[in-house]
Design a protein around this motif. Structure first.
Motif, PDB file in Angstrom:
ATOM      1  N   ASP A 152      42.677  30.576  23.065  1.00 30.42           N
ATOM      2  CA  ASP A 152      44.097  30.609  22.715  1.00 30.42           C
ATOM      3  C   ASP A 152      44.983  29.760  23.618  1.00 30.42           C
ATOM      4  OD1 ASP A 152      44.160  32.227  24.973  1.00 30.42           O
ATOM      5  OD2 ASP A 152      44.321  34.081  23.825  1.00 30.42           O
ATOM      6  N   VAL A 153      44.415  29.202  24.687  1.00 29.51           N
ATOM      7  CA  VAL A 153      45.153  28.270  25.550  1.00 29.51           C
ATOM      8  C   VAL A 153      44.216  27.116  25.885  1.00 29.51           C
ATOM      9  CG1 VAL A 153      46.382  27.934  27.725  1.00 29.51           C
ATOM     10  CG2 VAL A 153      46.536  30.140  26.556  1.00 29.51           C
ATOM     11  N   ALA A 154      44.708  25.886  25.712  1.00 27.29           N
ATOM     12  CA  ALA A 154      43.897  24.701  26.022  1.00 27.29           C
ATOM     13  C   ALA A 154      44.735  23.718  26.822  1.00 27.29           C
ATOM     14  CB  ALA A 154      43.370  24.046  24.749  1.00 27.29           C
ATOM     15  N   PHE A 155      44.106  23.109  27.816  1.00 27.19           N
ATOM     16  CA  PHE A 155      44.819  22.293  28.796  1.00 27.19           C
ATOM     17  C   PHE A 155      44.525  20.813  28.590  1.00 27.19           C
ATOM     18  CE2 PHE A 155      44.468  26.501  30.401  1.00 27.19           C
ATOM     19  CZ  PHE A 155      45.580  26.726  31.194  1.00 27.19           C
ATOM     20  N   SER A 156      45.586  20.026  28.612  1.00 30.76           N
ATOM     21  CA  SER A 156      45.480  18.582  28.483  1.00 30.76           C
ATOM     22  C   SER A 156      45.529  17.948  29.870  1.00 30.76           C
ATOM     23  CB  SER A 156      46.642  18.053  27.634  1.00 30.76           C
ATOM     24  OG  SER A 156      47.863  18.128  28.373  1.00 30.76           O
ATOM     25  N   THR A 157      45.590  16.616  29.902  1.00 30.90           N
ATOM     26  CA  THR A 157      45.877  15.902  31.150  1.00 30.90           C
ATOM     27  C   THR A 157      47.232  15.221  31.060  1.00 30.90           C
ATOM     28  OG1 THR A 157      44.678  13.942  30.353  1.00 30.90           O
ATOM     29  CG2 THR A 157      43.440  15.517  31.703  1.00 30.90           C
TER      30      THR A 157
END
Length: 325
Positions: free
Chosen positions: A279-284
């Motif tokens: 439910d949470v995804a991290f980009s750069t």
């Protein structure tokens, strides 16, 4: 770096400068991104352990370091002198267990680590580490890029850094299977023996993962670390599913957090992540997070090499002049 730039960064990192700069920071939550932390004899580029400790001590004194369960709530809070900060570490390097975790444990600071699970199952070098070792070990003075034979690169002094950058740019632009073949061609062109890659294990094993779970939340980073846009739909789904399943099997907890390898997010990946319980995804993508954040594209700030540089990177990512008179 000019003296003026250095002085600004030093001022921002000071206790009084950090309090004053709160008026310029937009409300929200910052997510710091780290990769490798090492000691002097580490064969790979890294953030030194002493500098890392100084950064953690500075964060402990000047920020509110949060666990991932507080991310959404913290992002909606008004601006504060001690902004909420989440610590993240990509790739599951062994240094997290050996070096980072003991520092975090001493300071009582939680963190998130993103695992490429096949490298935990079968510890080996990531392709960029193989590339670095091959370039450092070669005795070849000049070499052609295998995919661009008319371009010859010097491998003297700064030429090695330029060659590594050129290789990374190409390898990140091609499908995953092409990348593996190209890496083999690079190693062949550099004429390095297998002994060049004989280094200590670089990724954690599952025992080390489990030993750090009191302060660490483990998230997914795919199974074999491909770029999302460089693999087909079937493999993309397998990478996400297998990563989730391996973490759940080994830790007893299904991961809810994910980081896109290389920051390469796609709409299809976001859909699949939701399907498999993330439910949470991290980009750069650099920036801060607030109430308008797309939680499958969480922004992060890359930690720098010193406290002043990191403090400045954090500040400039969320500057606003709305609060100035």
């Amino acid at each position: 770096m000019s003296y003026f730039s250095w002085a600004i960064k030093r001022a921002i990192a000071s206790s009084w400068g950090w309090r004053l700069s709160a008026r310029m920071r937009q409300p929200g939550c910052l997510v710091l991104m780290y990769h490798r932390v090492g000691r002097r004899n580490d064969p790979f580029p890294h953030l030194g352990v002493d500098q890392f400790r100084r950064q953690m001590e500075w964060l402990s004194a000047n920020c509110h370091v949060i666990g991932p369960e507080m991310l959404r709530e913290s992002a909606r809070q008004p601006s504060r002198a001690k902004p909420p900060v989440l610590l993240t570490f990509d790739d599951g390097n062994r240094d997290y267990h050996d070096i980072v975790y003991p520092v975090l444990k001493q300071l009582g600071m939680p963190a998130v680590v993103f695992l490429s699970t096949d490298y935990v199952d079968h510890p080996r070098l990531f392709w960029w580490d193989r590339l670095y070792l091959a370039v450092q070990a070669t005795r070849v003075d000049r070499v052609s890029l295998p995919w661009l034979p008319e371009r010859r690169c010097s491998l003297r002094r700064s030429g090695k850094d330029r060659f590594i950058r050129a290789c990374k740019q190409y390898l990140k632009s091609v499908p995953d299977d092409v990348k593996e073949r190209a890496m083999d061609e690079i190693v062949l062109a550099l004429r390095v023996p297998p002994s060049a890659f004989a280094v200590d294990r670089q990724t954690m094993n599952w025992n080390e993962v489990r030993a750090t779970m009191d302060l660490t939340t483990y998230g997914g980073h795919t199974h074999t670390h491909p770029l999302m846009s460089k693999i087909d739909s079937g493999r993309l789904e397998r990478e996400i599913r297998m990563c989730r399943d391996r973490i759940e099997t080994e830790t007893g907890m299904a991961p809810k957090l994910f980081a896109y390898p290389g920051g390469d997010l796609t709409a299809e990946a976001k859909t699949l992540l939701t399907r498999y319980g993330f439910d949470v995804a991290f980009s750069t993508i650099e920036g801060f997070n607030n109430g308008t954040t797309d939680w499958l594209e969480v922004r992060r700030v890359s930690a720098e090499t010193t406290v002043p540089r990191t403090a400045w990177a954090m500040t400039k990512s969320c500057l606003t002049f709305a609060h100035l008179p």
